[in-house]
Write a protein that holds these residues in place. Structure first.
Motif, short mmCIF file in Angstrom:
data_model
loop_
_atom_site.label_atom_id
_atom_site.label_comp_id
_atom_site.label_asym_id
_atom_site.label_seq_id
_atom_site.Cartn_x
_atom_site.Cartn_y
_atom_site.Cartn_z
N THR A 50 0.83 -1.18 0.02
CA THR A 50 -0.06 -0.13 0.02
C THR A 50 0.79 1.27 0.05
O THR A 50 0.54 2.37 -0.77
CB THR A 50 -0.93 -0.13 1.27
OG1 THR A 50 -1.65 -1.25 1.09
CG2 THR A 50 -1.85 1.08 1.32
N ASP A 53 2.26 1.76 -3.45
CA ASP A 53 1.31 2.37 -4.31
C ASP A 53 1.06 3.89 -4.13
O ASP A 53 1.05 4.54 -5.22
CB ASP A 53 -0.11 1.43 -4.05
CG ASP A 53 -1.01 1.92 -5.19
OD1 ASP A 53 -0.61 1.69 -6.34
OD2 ASP A 53 -2.17 2.43 -4.81
N ARG A 54 1.31 4.31 -2.92
CA ARG A 54 1.20 5.51 -2.77
C ARG A 54 2.32 6.48 -3.06
O ARG A 54 2.42 7.63 -3.75
CB ARG A 54 1.09 5.98 -0.90
CG ARG A 54 -0.31 5.55 -0.54
CD ARG A 54 -1.62 6.36 -0.92
NE ARG A 54 -2.72 6.16 -0.38
CZ ARG A 54 -3.68 6.73 -0.75
NH1 ARG A 54 -3.77 7.96 -1.54
NH2 ARG A 54 -5.14 6.60 -0.16
N LYS A 55 3.69 5.69 -3.17
CA LYS A 55 4.67 6.46 -3.63
C LYS A 55 4.63 6.44 -5.12
O LYS A 55 5.03 7.53 -5.81
CB LYS A 55 5.98 5.50 -3.36
CG LYS A 55 6.27 5.66 -1.86
CD LYS A 55 7.71 4.77 -1.49
CE LYS A 55 7.99 4.86 -0.13
NZ LYS A 55 9.02 4.14 0.37
N ILE A 56 4.15 5.43 -5.87
CA ILE A 56 3.74 5.74 -7.11
C ILE A 56 2.80 6.89 -7.56
O ILE A 56 3.22 7.81 -8.47
CB ILE A 56 3.27 4.33 -7.84
CG1 ILE A 56 4.00 3.32 -7.84
CG2 ILE A 56 2.70 4.61 -9.37
CD1 ILE A 56 3.55 1.75 -8.09
N LYS A 57 1.78 6.97 -6.92
CA LYS A 57 0.86 8.18 -7.13
C LYS A 57 1.44 9.43 -6.61
O LYS A 57 1.45 10.40 -7.53
CB LYS A 57 -0.18 7.92 -5.93
CG LYS A 57 -1.00 6.78 -6.45
CD LYS A 57 -2.40 6.62 -5.54
CE LYS A 57 -3.25 5.37 -6.05
NZ LYS A 57 -4.49 5.34 -5.18
N ASP A 58 2.53 9.56 -5.61
CA ASP A 58 3.17 10.74 -5.49
C ASP A 58 4.09 11.12 -6.62
O ASP A 58 4.27 12.14 -6.86
CB ASP A 58 4.03 10.52 -4.15
CG ASP A 58 4.93 11.75 -3.64
OD1 ASP A 58 4.39 12.78 -3.64
OD2 ASP A 58 5.92 11.44 -3.50
N VAL A 60 3.77 10.29 -9.78
CA VAL A 60 2.85 10.89 -10.98
C VAL A 60 2.67 12.10 -10.67
O VAL A 60 2.25 13.03 -11.36
CB VAL A 60 1.84 9.91 -11.13
CG1 VAL A 60 0.85 10.51 -12.34
CG2 VAL A 60 2.30 8.37 -11.42
N ALA A 61 2.18 12.39 -9.15
CA ALA A 61 1.57 13.71 -8.91
C ALA A 61 2.57 14.88 -9.20
O ALA A 61 2.40 15.90 -9.44
CB ALA A 61 1.19 13.77 -7.37
N ILE A 172 8.71 7.39 -12.25
CA ILE A 172 7.52 6.78 -12.33
C ILE A 172 7.82 5.43 -12.53
O ILE A 172 7.28 4.36 -11.82
CB ILE A 172 6.89 7.36 -13.14
CG1 ILE A 172 6.23 8.86 -12.89
CG2 ILE A 172 5.29 6.52 -13.25
CD1 ILE A 172 5.25 9.27 -13.91
N LYS A 176 7.21 2.18 -9.85
CA LYS A 176 6.42 0.93 -10.17
C LYS A 176 7.20 -0.30 -9.62
O LYS A 176 6.49 -1.34 -9.27
CB LYS A 176 5.98 1.01 -11.58
CG LYS A 176 4.71 2.31 -11.65
CD LYS A 176 4.33 2.14 -13.23
CE LYS A 176 3.27 3.14 -13.45
NZ LYS A 176 2.92 3.06 -15.05
N LYS A 179 7.12 -1.01 -6.26
CA LYS A 179 5.89 -1.77 -5.61
C LYS A 179 6.04 -3.17 -6.04
O LYS A 179 5.44 -4.08 -5.20
CB LYS A 179 4.65 -1.00 -6.31
CG LYS A 179 3.32 -1.81 -6.09
CD LYS A 179 1.99 -1.25 -6.79
CE LYS A 179 1.02 -1.95 -6.48
NZ LYS A 179 -0.25 -1.45 -6.96
#
Length: 483
Positions: A50, A53-58, A60-61, A172, A176, A179
């Motif tokens: 989890t 997954d948050r690090k991926i979203k970070d 991308v952000a 990015i 991934k 993860k």
């Protein structure tokens, strides 16, 4: 206290006790699945996924629109800005400069006779100079204009957007893969927990079997003791015979209590691995013979496929990350392009304000020279990749060697299991034979207790052989990712 309140209290107490003594009934497969769902170590491993997954979203952000709002207020404490339009240092030209300037001016205004414009004369220049000097003197006498800098306040809204960055795209991909590393780590943790649960389950069943064997032996010796005591009372046996059997019974009872405490400890360990509260009861529903049949340690072992091994798969993912890290460092040579838009809403303004309300732009950052730092970072990333590849090669050799060793251990355990099983059957026959001779007065109590000890030792050796056999099969299944 009325009867209704008393009834509620009694119901609550019985409910609490019933909850605290909840019984979990599981076979081996159910125990493994329960541990996967409730084991605290695995819960942490799932949280790592989890988090990844948050690090991926970070990551991308970082490339999505960034919006900032600022509200500023400032004061200049009544500072007055002065514009001095006159004064300054007086320029005093030389005679040659005056003559040259006059010549150029007269040449420039030579007149246009067709329009009735006469050529300028030296007198015209003199008259103009006098008027110009008068205007300058008059202007210098006027006070300098000033602007009072009052307080100012601005509300600012800025929108930024990353348009292109190679490091951003590579980052990015690295996130991934991070993860994927966490997912591989979870797979490894699941295998470890399944192995631990299986070994604890096996140990509990074998301990239960040993306890039952000792109980059976104690029951037989107690009967023999009673029979011997009757013989003693009729003068057909000696007190020594009765005492000898009594000592044997006492020793077995001590061993029984020790093994029962050991079984409690095994159950506590298994509860911890399952994630079950230690106050709850645990009941193992699978029989040892059924477990041996399901594990089928004597079945044909498939050839070792290293690519299915979870440890090797983890190293492959680490290798991919190292390659992406090289790409990310190489992209530090590339440009970074971003755009922005800013809107300023002026709430309070000073007497002098040249800030526009709307601004937009595009910027490109192109690195040129960093003292060799980028080159060194690329070299470091390549060295890290080489280390990972070397480690991967070593682990591959170790896994192949481990497979051969586990295969040899399993074959040895199978041979030992078969021989110890046969020894138990022989020891049982010997004990039964001497028992009959003892009842007929043809064997002593020492012979009887010695044959019983031999039988118990054979059972103990067989139990250990069974444990070694199952553990060897479990270790091999884990290596093949088939547990």
């Amino acid at each position: 206290m009325n009867h209704k309140a008393l009834t509620l209290i009694i119901f609550f107490l019985f409910s609490t006790v019933a909850f605290a003594q909840e019984t979990l009934q599981v076979n081996l497969s159910e125990a493994q699945n329960y541990a996967i769902e409730h084991n605290k170590q695995l819960k942490n491993a799932k949280l790592d996924i989890t988090l990844a997954d948050r690090k991926i979203k970070d990551a991308v952000a970082q490339g999505l629109p960034q919006i900032e709002a600022n509200l500023d207020w400032m004061t200049y404490f009544g500072y007055e800005m002065e514009f001095n339009l006159g004064g300054g240092t007086t320029f005093v030209p030389t005679a040659d400069q005056i003559a040259d300037a006059s010549t150029q001016a007269l040449t420039s205004f030579s007149g246009v006779p067709s329009l009735g414009l006469n050529a300028a004369t030296p007198q015209d220049l003199y008259n103009y100079q006098a008027g110009s000097t008068f205007s300058g003197i008059l202007q210098g006498m006027a006070p300098s204009p000033t602007i009072v800098m009052g307080a100012s306040s601005t509300a600012k809204l800025q929108i930024g957007q990353l348009l292109f960055s190679g490091q951003y795209l590579a980052g990015i991909q690295v996130a991934k893969l991070g993860k994927e590393i966490s997912e591989r780590g979870l797979d490894n943790s699941i295998l470890d927990i399944k192995e631990s649960v299986t070994n604890s389950y096996i140990m509990a069943l074998i301990t239960e079997k040993s306890i039952n064997t000792i109980k059976t032996s104690i029951a037989n010796l107690v009967k023999i003791k009673g029979f011997t005591n009757n013989m003693y009372e009729t003068g057909m046996a000696e007190q020594t015979d009765v005492d000898q059997i009594s000592i044997q019974v006492t020793m077995l009872e001590n061993n029984l209590r020790s093994m029962e405490r050991g079984l409690q400890m095994v159950h506590s360990m298994l509860k911890f691995q399952l994630g079950v509260d230690n106050n709850n009861q645990l009941e193992l529903t699978e029989q040892l013979e059924t477990l041996i049949a399901s594990l089928n340690p004597k079945s044909k072992i498939d050839d070792f496929d290293i690519y299915t091994n979870s440890t090797y798969q983890l190293l492959e993912t680490q290798e991919l990350i190292s390659k992406k890290m090289i790409d990310m460092q190489k992209w530090s040579y590339g440009p970074t392009i971003s755009g922005f838009y800013t809107y300023n809403q002026k709430l309070l303004t000073t007497g002098f304000d040249m800030t526009p309300n709307n601004m937009a732009g595009i910027s490109m950052k192109l690195p040129i020279f960093s003292g060799g730092s980028r080159n060194h970072k690329v070299a470091q990333a390549k060295i890290e990749l080489e280390k990972v590849q070397m480690n991967k090669s070593m682990v591959e050799d170790q896994l192949q060697l481990q497979y051969k060793q586990l295969l040899l251990d399993l074959n040895t355990a199978i041979e030992n299991y078969d021989s110890q099983k046969e020894n138990v059957e022989v020891a049982q026959r010997v004990f039964d034979h001497i028992h009959k001779k003892f009842e007929q007065g043809m064997a002593s109590s020492l012979d009887l207790t010695q044959s019983n000890n031999n039988y118990l030792q054979a059972e103990s050796n067989f139990t250990q052989a069974t444990m070694s056999l199952l553990q060897a099969k479990v270790a091999l299944d884990k290596l093949n990712n088939q547990l």
